[in-house]
Enzyme design. Structure first.
Site, PDB file in Angstrom:
ATOM      1  CG  ASP A 153      -2.251  10.205   2.894  1.00  0.00           C
ATOM      2  OD1 ASP A 153      -3.388  10.170   2.391  1.00  0.00           O
ATOM      3  OD2 ASP A 153      -1.826  11.165   3.571  1.00  0.00           O
ATOM      4  CB  ALA A 154      -2.401  12.202  -1.800  1.00  0.00           C
TER       5      ALA A 154
ATOM      6  CB  SER B   4      -5.460   9.983  -1.782  1.00  0.00           C
ATOM      7  OG  SER B   4      -5.929  11.226  -1.306  1.00  0.00           O
TER       8      SER B   4
END
Length: 225
Positions: A12-13, A119
């Site tokens: 994930d970002a 993301s």
């Protein structure tokens, strides 16, 4: 705790690689303690909007959702400052990396893992953030929910990584600092690592993690390095 053998690592970002606290710090000088309140309201509303069913014919656009959420938060706090709003939105284009992120990614690359970001962020948001030193040379793919017109935790978004790498979900380690994302990725079949930076209690979600770590520096050891 170690995971079963995996062949790729997907991150994930925001809140995982990118420190959203940098947005708070950027306006603390002018807002004081209200900066933390604004950020909490903004992030909460952003996620709430992303979880709502999309109207027919409307595709996921995280930049729009982020802007709408900021407008809501500022209105709720009685803030009418266009310059502040613009600066905060621009902060999503160049967030700070968590201090240990670059070295952790480099170590995983040396171990031979292909790495990707998966993301909700729109492609322009993510591509801008990837210009940050320490990350651009270590990421093999940037996968945006925008490409399927949905937001996580929709399975179509998680499928982007398995399709890209040509792997089964159980061959992928998915890493997130967001508990709801952890649950969605686990439901899809990924081996999930939760980054619990604030040492908060587990949220007792139906599906959870294979491992929990305090920061990204602990990840390579879990993956055998």
């Amino acid at each position: 705790m170690t995971l079963a053998p995996v062949r790729a690592c997907v991150f994930d970002a925001y809140g995982t690689l990118f420190d959203l606290g940098s947005l708070t710090r950027s306006v603390r000088g002018e807002l004081g303690e209200r900066a933390e309140t604004l950020m909490r309201l903004w992030r909460k509303r952003q996620l709430e909007l992303s979880w709502l069913p999309l109207r027919p014919g409307v595709r996921a656009d995280f930049w729009r959702v982020t802007d709408e959420a900021l407008e809501f938060a500022m209105d709720k706090m009685g803030l009418d400052d266009r310059g502040l709003r613009l600066r905060l939105m621009e902060g999503w284009l160049s967030p700070e990396l968590y201090p240990e992120a670059a070295e952790a990614l480099a170590r995983l690359r040396r171990l031979g893992f292909p790495l990707a970001i998966l993301s909700n962020g729109s492609l322009p948001m993510l591509k801008s953030a990837l210009e940050l030193p320490g990350i651009r040379d270590n990421i093999d793919a940037v996968l945006s929910a925008q490409s399927v017109g949905r937001f996580k935790p929709d399975p179509l978004v998680y499928q982007l990584a398995t399709t890209h790498f040509g792997m089964a979900p159980e061959s992928v380690c998915f890493v997130s600092g967001n508990a709801w994302d952890v649950s969605g990725a686990a439901a899809y079949g990924y081996q999930v690592v939760w980054i619990n930076r604030d040492n908060v209690p587990a949220e007792k979600l139906p599906l959870g993690t294979r491992a929990t770590v305090a920061n990204l520096a602990e990840l390579p050891a879990i993956l055998g390095g």
